[in-house]
Design an enzyme around this catalytic site. Structure first.
Site, PDB file in Angstrom:
ATOM      1  N   ARG A  62       0.812  -1.221   0.000  1.00  0.00           N
ATOM      2  CA  ARG A  62       0.000   0.000   0.000  1.00  0.00           C
ATOM      3  C   ARG A  62       0.849   1.277   0.000  1.00  0.00           C
ATOM      4  O   ARG A  62       0.630   2.184  -0.801  1.00  0.00           O
ATOM      5  CB  ARG A  62      -0.915   0.032   1.246  1.00  0.00           C
ATOM      6  N   THR A  63       1.815   1.362   0.915  1.00  0.00           N
ATOM      7  CA  THR A  63       2.533   2.628   1.102  1.00  0.00           C
ATOM      8  C   THR A  63       3.382   2.939  -0.127  1.00  0.00           C
ATOM      9  O   THR A  63       3.354   4.065  -0.639  1.00  0.00           O
ATOM     10  CB  THR A  63       3.417   2.558   2.367  1.00  0.00           C
ATOM     11  N   LYS A  90      25.057  -5.881  -1.437  1.00  0.00           N
ATOM     12  CA  LYS A  90      26.515  -6.052  -1.571  1.00  0.00           C
ATOM     13  C   LYS A  90      27.246  -5.414  -0.396  1.00  0.00           C
ATOM     14  O   LYS A  90      28.462  -5.270  -0.416  1.00  0.00           O
ATOM     15  CB  LYS A  90      27.002  -5.416  -2.875  1.00  0.00           C
ATOM     16  N   ARG A 112      11.302   3.793   3.843  1.00  0.00           N
ATOM     17  CA  ARG A 112      10.867   2.814   4.857  1.00  0.00           C
ATOM     18  C   ARG A 112      12.094   2.036   5.302  1.00  0.00           C
ATOM     19  O   ARG A 112      12.886   1.583   4.462  1.00  0.00           O
ATOM     20  CB  ARG A 112       9.815   1.869   4.285  1.00  0.00           C
ATOM     21  N   HIS A 140       4.651   5.865  11.599  1.00  0.00           N
ATOM     22  CA  HIS A 140       4.230   5.705  10.200  1.00  0.00           C
ATOM     23  C   HIS A 140       3.271   6.877   9.934  1.00  0.00           C
ATOM     24  O   HIS A 140       2.052   6.719   9.919  1.00  0.00           O
ATOM     25  CB  HIS A 140       3.531   4.353  10.041  1.00  0.00           C
TER      26      HIS A 140
HETATM   27  N1   CP Z   1      -0.264  -0.043   5.915  1.00  0.00           N
HETATM   28  C1   CP Z   1       0.922  -0.319   5.361  1.00  0.00           C
HETATM   29  O1   CP Z   1       1.942   0.286   5.700  1.00  0.00           O
HETATM   30  O2   CP Z   1       0.882  -1.294   4.398  1.00  0.00           O
HETATM   31  P1   CP Z   1       2.142  -1.742   3.528  1.00  0.00           P
HETATM   32  O3   CP Z   1       3.115  -2.410   4.462  1.00  0.00           O
HETATM   33  O4   CP Z   1       1.594  -2.674   2.481  1.00  0.00           O
HETATM   34  O5   CP Z   1       2.749  -0.507   2.937  1.00  0.00           O
END
Ligand code: CP
Length: 315
Positions: A62-63, A90, A112, A140
């Site tokens: 999603r993100t 590497k 991320r 988040h």
């Molecule tokens: N909600 C969320 O962060 O989903 P993803 O890990 O798929 O990005």
């Protein structure tokens, strides 16, 4: 909102750094962008010529996708890098990776990482704006904002609500961003889950810890279930998923304790039949896919605002 208000964040590290006015302004901006995704031509020139790198050291559906879609809908050039297919394999360090990226002069890096604070670390090393797309169990922020946008749409307010968050709070960056966000906007957040999933001292963030799921869910306006994050547990913290589902899974019987117009949320991905019964996940109270839709609008707003928030012709 104060008429002299100005959005001043060049980086987005967390909800912690945001005032209630910042949150309100981001959600207003996101709402103004939302209709672009329903146009026949889903594109405006707002960030034309800007370069965005999505740098993901952990899996995401999603993100990552919604940041990419958001960037493209604003006409930015977007690029995705996953640690699994990069030179991190590497042995290249994170700092060296981002210094090399800086040499290509990106405008925004969406990142991320499994380590809390990694986005703050790289922000000191490069010129690009950094947006935290989830750092360890810390924050988040874009998820917290899309959750607030979804609740605002469904309840027409963000104050005076009872928000119940159920499950693996210990490992959840979503829980931290949501606790900070919803309490800052004037709602109350109630937590429930196995004792091993409730971190000591979480009340200091403003949440209330309940003795049972039933207590948390009673009279709730919002019930949010969280995924059990097996990837962040060295040893299992619950006896079995089956027992978890029986004691902590959200089902229609539990929802009968909540307000009649309760909405059910989950950040995804869902462990179906564990955190949520499938008939709840797919039922009439579920707003899980509305969260995903709003994720694109919120991420368009964040990309736009960290670039200074100057709208070109939006077509
Ligand atoms: N909600 C969320 O962060 O989903 P993803 O890990 O798929 O990005």
């Amino acid at each position: 909102m104060n008429e002299n208000y100005q959005f001043k964040h060049r980086h987005i590290f967390g909800i912690e750094q945001m005032s209630s006015e910042d949150i309100q302004f981001i959600l207003q901006t996101a709402a103004s962008f939302k209709e672009i995704s329903n146009r026949p031509i889903k594109k405006v020139p707002t960030l034309r010529g800007k370069t965005i790198i999505n740098l993901f050291y952990e899996p995401s559906t999603r993100t990552r996708l919604s940041f990419e879609i958001a960037g493209k809908r604003l006409s930015a050039d977007t690029f995705n890098i996953s640690a699994s297919t990069s030179s991190a394999q590497k042995g290249e360090t994170l700092i060296d990776t981002v210094r090399n990226m800086q040499a290509m002069n990106p405008d925004i890096i969406v990142m991320r990482h499994s380590s809390s604070g990694a986005p703050n670390l790289i922000a000191n090393k490069i010129n690009a704006s950094i947006i935290n797309a989830g750092d360890g169990a810390h924050e988040h922020p874009s998820q917290g904002l899309l959750d607030m946008m979804t609740v605002l749409e469904k309840k027409q307010r963000l104050d005076g609500l009872k928000i119940a968050i159920i499950g693996d709070i210990t490992h959840s960056r979503v829980a931290r961003s949501d606790i900070l966000g919803f309490t800052r906007m004037g709602s109350e957040v109630y937590l429930a889950g196995p004792a091993t999933f409730i971190p000591p001292g979480i009340e200091k963030m403003g949440a209330k810890v309940c003795n049972s799921v039933a207590e948390a869910v009673t009279d709730a306006d919002v019930v949010m279930a969280l995924r059990i994050q097996k990837e962040r547990q060295n040893d299992p913290l619950i006896p079995s998923l089956r027992e978890y589902a029986i004691r902590y899974g959200i089902n229609n019987r539990l929802l009968g304790l909540a307000k009649d117009d309760v909405v059910v949320m989950h950040p995804g991905p869902i462990n179906r039949g564990v955190e949520l019964n499938p008939d709840v996940a797919d039922g009439k109270r579920s707003v899980i896919l509305d969260q995903v839709t709003n994720g694109v609008a919120v991420r368009m707003a964040l990309l736009y605002l960290v670039m200074g928030g100057e709208k070109g012709s939006e077509g």
